[in-house]
Scaffold this motif. Structure first.
Motif, PDB file in Angstrom:
ATOM      1  N   PRO B 196      85.454  21.851  31.980  1.00 56.26           N
ATOM      2  CA  PRO B 196      85.836  20.789  32.921  1.00 56.26           C
ATOM      3  C   PRO B 196      87.300  20.884  33.383  1.00 56.26           C
ATOM      4  CG  PRO B 196      84.626  19.848  31.103  1.00 56.26           C
ATOM      5  CD  PRO B 196      84.867  21.283  30.755  1.00 56.26           C
ATOM      6  N   ILE B 197      88.162  21.477  32.541  1.00 59.04           N
ATOM      7  CA  ILE B 197      89.574  21.602  32.947  1.00 59.04           C
ATOM      8  C   ILE B 197      89.667  22.545  34.146  1.00 59.04           C
ATOM      9  CG2 ILE B 197      91.901  22.274  32.220  1.00 59.04           C
ATOM     10  CD1 ILE B 197      90.939  21.796  29.302  1.00 59.04           C
ATOM     11  N   ALA B 198      88.955  23.686  34.031  1.00 63.89           N
ATOM     12  CA  ALA B 198      88.991  24.659  35.134  1.00 63.89           C
ATOM     13  C   ALA B 198      88.332  24.086  36.388  1.00 63.89           C
ATOM     14  CB  ALA B 198      88.279  25.940  34.697  1.00 63.89           C
ATOM     15  N   VAL B 199      87.206  23.408  36.198  1.00 60.79           N
ATOM     16  CA  VAL B 199      86.502  22.827  37.352  1.00 60.79           C
ATOM     17  C   VAL B 199      87.364  21.742  38.013  1.00 60.79           C
ATOM     18  CG1 VAL B 199      84.467  21.482  38.047  1.00 60.79           C
ATOM     19  CG2 VAL B 199      84.217  23.358  36.428  1.00 60.79           C
ATOM     20  N   GLY B 200      87.939  20.882  37.165  1.00 55.82           N
ATOM     21  CA  GLY B 200      88.779  19.791  37.698  1.00 55.82           C
ATOM     22  C   GLY B 200      89.980  20.335  38.455  1.00 55.82           C
ATOM     23  N   ALA B 201      90.619  21.366  37.896  1.00 54.29           N
ATOM     24  CA  ALA B 201      91.797  21.945  38.569  1.00 54.29           C
ATOM     25  C   ALA B 201      91.394  22.583  39.891  1.00 54.29           C
ATOM     26  CB  ALA B 201      92.464  22.964  37.654  1.00 54.29           C
ATOM     27  N   ALA B 202      90.222  23.262  39.896  1.00 53.29           N
ATOM     28  CA  ALA B 202      89.779  23.933  41.131  1.00 53.29           C
ATOM     29  C   ALA B 202      89.449  22.912  42.217  1.00 53.29           C
ATOM     30  CB  ALA B 202      88.565  24.805  40.833  1.00 53.29           C
ATOM     31  N   LEU B 203      88.736  21.843  41.850  1.00 49.62           N
ATOM     32  CA  LEU B 203      88.388  20.826  42.853  1.00 49.62           C
ATOM     33  C   LEU B 203      89.638  20.121  43.366  1.00 49.62           C
ATOM     34  CD1 LEU B 203      85.147  19.239  41.314  1.00 49.62           C
ATOM     35  CD2 LEU B 203      85.335  20.817  43.248  1.00 49.62           C
ATOM     36  N   SER B 204      90.555  19.864  42.441  1.00 43.80           N
ATOM     37  CA  SER B 204      91.810  19.206  42.836  1.00 43.80           C
ATOM     38  C   SER B 204      92.639  20.121  43.750  1.00 43.80           C
ATOM     39  CB  SER B 204      92.601  18.849  41.576  1.00 43.80           C
ATOM     40  OG  SER B 204      93.759  18.164  41.900  1.00 43.80           O
ATOM     41  N   ALA B 205      92.553  21.439  43.503  1.00 46.10           N
ATOM     42  CA  ALA B 205      93.263  22.389  44.375  1.00 46.10           C
ATOM     43  C   ALA B 205      92.714  22.324  45.793  1.00 46.10           C
ATOM     44  CB  ALA B 205      93.114  23.803  43.826  1.00 46.10           C
ATOM     45  N   LEU B 206      91.393  22.261  45.902  1.00 40.06           N
ATOM     46  CA  LEU B 206      90.766  22.191  47.235  1.00 40.06           C
ATOM     47  C   LEU B 206      91.175  20.897  47.936  1.00 40.06           C
ATOM     48  CD1 LEU B 206      87.149  23.490  46.481  1.00 40.06           C
ATOM     49  CD2 LEU B 206      88.957  24.661  47.734  1.00 40.06           C
ATOM     50  N   ALA B 207      91.123  19.800  47.185  1.00 38.10           N
ATOM     51  CA  ALA B 207      91.507  18.512  47.780  1.00 38.10           C
ATOM     52  C   ALA B 207      92.974  18.543  48.196  1.00 38.10           C
ATOM     53  CB  ALA B 207      91.264  17.393  46.774  1.00 38.10           C
ATOM     54  N   GLY B 208      93.808  19.132  47.349  1.00 40.23           N
ATOM     55  CA  GLY B 208      95.242  19.202  47.664  1.00 40.23           C
ATOM     56  C   GLY B 208      95.519  20.029  48.906  1.00 40.23           C
ATOM     57  N   ALA B 209      94.834  21.184  48.997  1.00 36.10           N
ATOM     58  CA  ALA B 209      95.046  22.042  50.170  1.00 36.10           C
ATOM     59  C   ALA B 209      94.619  21.331  51.447  1.00 36.10           C
ATOM     60  CB  ALA B 209      94.270  23.341  49.994  1.00 36.10           C
TER      61      ALA B 209
END
Lengths: 141, 218
Positions: B196-209
């Motif tokens: 979940p840490i990797a998934v959460g960071a990846a989704l947050s990266a997409l939202a941030g971009a």
């Protein structure tokens, strides 16, 4: 302004980016803390505006199909058509008109026209393509 | 036809419309406030967790080290995210690397746990899904708090700010669930606590971009 000029060759785009940078500085003003030197803050924002502009330009150029063909104007008697074309060209923005004049009226190559306009061949092709689109709309009305 | 605004006219208009603003608190001050919120979350996990043998585990150095890595990785990731929202503050490669190193080390410690839990695949998924849901729940509020802090700033790279905000919130959530969850098998920990840490960071990266750089749109 010099910072932008060093990174963007086109003077028209530099003017736009200068204003975009001013707006971005205005929006980000709360992130500046007075004891800190202002230059890193200011130039970081200006670099960001330039990078975003470059990114968008690359995406736009990849998406658009560039055309070198002038739209066909309805052929009436020669004099009348020429007057109409001149009127329509006057309604184009200066950079679009310049692109058409250099490429089609003066018959320069894209590279030579770009050098005369002070821009890159790719940017000039984009301008010409947009100018053709506007011309098509204007001639259709 | 209106004439395009010249820079001088634009500056005059911005000055006339400008209202005094309160400068941002420094990233470290905002980090301290965010860490208070995270401490409350960890306290909640200790108080209401399902693990009966937490006292024994806290005497186990590897367990404490793993928790320490998750918590310190989360704190460092949050620091990077908050600094990324202030133009002109440089973030070194080392600062950006530390949370990744700590997460990797924590994952290594999770994989060292030799405890095996006998049970069917359905049970593995059911208990794991519960942990996954709890981690998302624990990460939600701190992530929103970080997101709001970033949106109020001026992130120059929304993807980076988003990645580290997501990593920070999910690293702390993983630490909280490590305290609360009674299952110690490495398969469970890596799949349902680490992933979940990797998934959460990846989704947050997409939202941030997509959303964190909108402050600079003309």
């Amino acid at each position: 302004m010099g910072f932008l000029r060093a990174r963007v060759p086109n003077s028209q785009e530099v003017d736009d980016l200068y204003q975009e940078t001013l707006l971005a500085l205005h929006r980000a003003r709360r992130t500046y803390k007075p004891p800190r030197p202002v230059e890193p803050w200011l130039f970081a924002i200006a670099s960001h505006v330039v990078a975003r502009h470059m990114r968008r330009q690359r995406m736009r150029m990849a998406r658009e199909v560039l055309s070198d063909a002038l739209p066909e104007a309805p052929m009436r008697d020669g004099g009348q058509a020429r007057v109409e074309l001149a009127q329509v060209l006057d309604r184009l923005s200066p950079i679009h008109r310049e692109a058409i004049e250099l490429l089609k009226l003066e018959g320069l190559s894209t590279e030579a026209a770009a050098a005369r306009a002070g821009t890159t061949p790719g940017a000039l092709r984009v301008r010409a393509h947009r100018a053709y689109k506007v011309l098509r709309q204007l001639l259709a009305t | 036809m209106t004439t395009p605004p010249t820079p001088e006219r634009l500056v005059a208009r911005l000055l006339s419309e400008a209202e005094p603003v309160r400068p941002f608190w420094s990233p470290d001050t905002r980090l301290a406030i965010w860490l208070v919120l995270e401490a409350l979350m960890l306290g909640f996990a200790v108080k209401f967790g399902l693990r009966q043998d937490l006292g024994d585990h806290l005497r186990h150095p590897l367990f404490v080290l793993e928790l320490g890595m998750l918590v310190s990785g989360g704190a460092l990731a949050a620091r990077v995210a908050l600094r990324a929202a202030v133009p002109g503050l440089t973030i070194s490669g080392r600062e950006m690397m530390w949370p990744v190193v700590l997460l990797s080390a924590a994952a290594l410690l999770m994989s060292l746990d030799t405890t095996t839990t006998a049970g069917s695949t359905a049970r593995f998924i059911a208990s794991g899904a519960q942990c996954f849901g709890c981690i998302v729940g624990f990460a939600a509020m701190p992530w929103i708090a970080l997101w709001v802090a970033l949106r109020r700033g001026a992130p120059l790279d929304g993807g980076v700010a988003g990645t580290y905000a997501g990593a920070a919130a999910f690293l702390f959530a993983a630490a909280a669930i490590r305290i609360a969850c009674p299952i110690d098998s490495s398969a469970h920990l890596l799949t349902w606590h680490g992933l979940p840490i990797a998934v959460g960071a990846a989704l947050s990266a997409l939202a941030g971009a997509s959303w964190l750089e909108r402050w600079s749109e003309p």
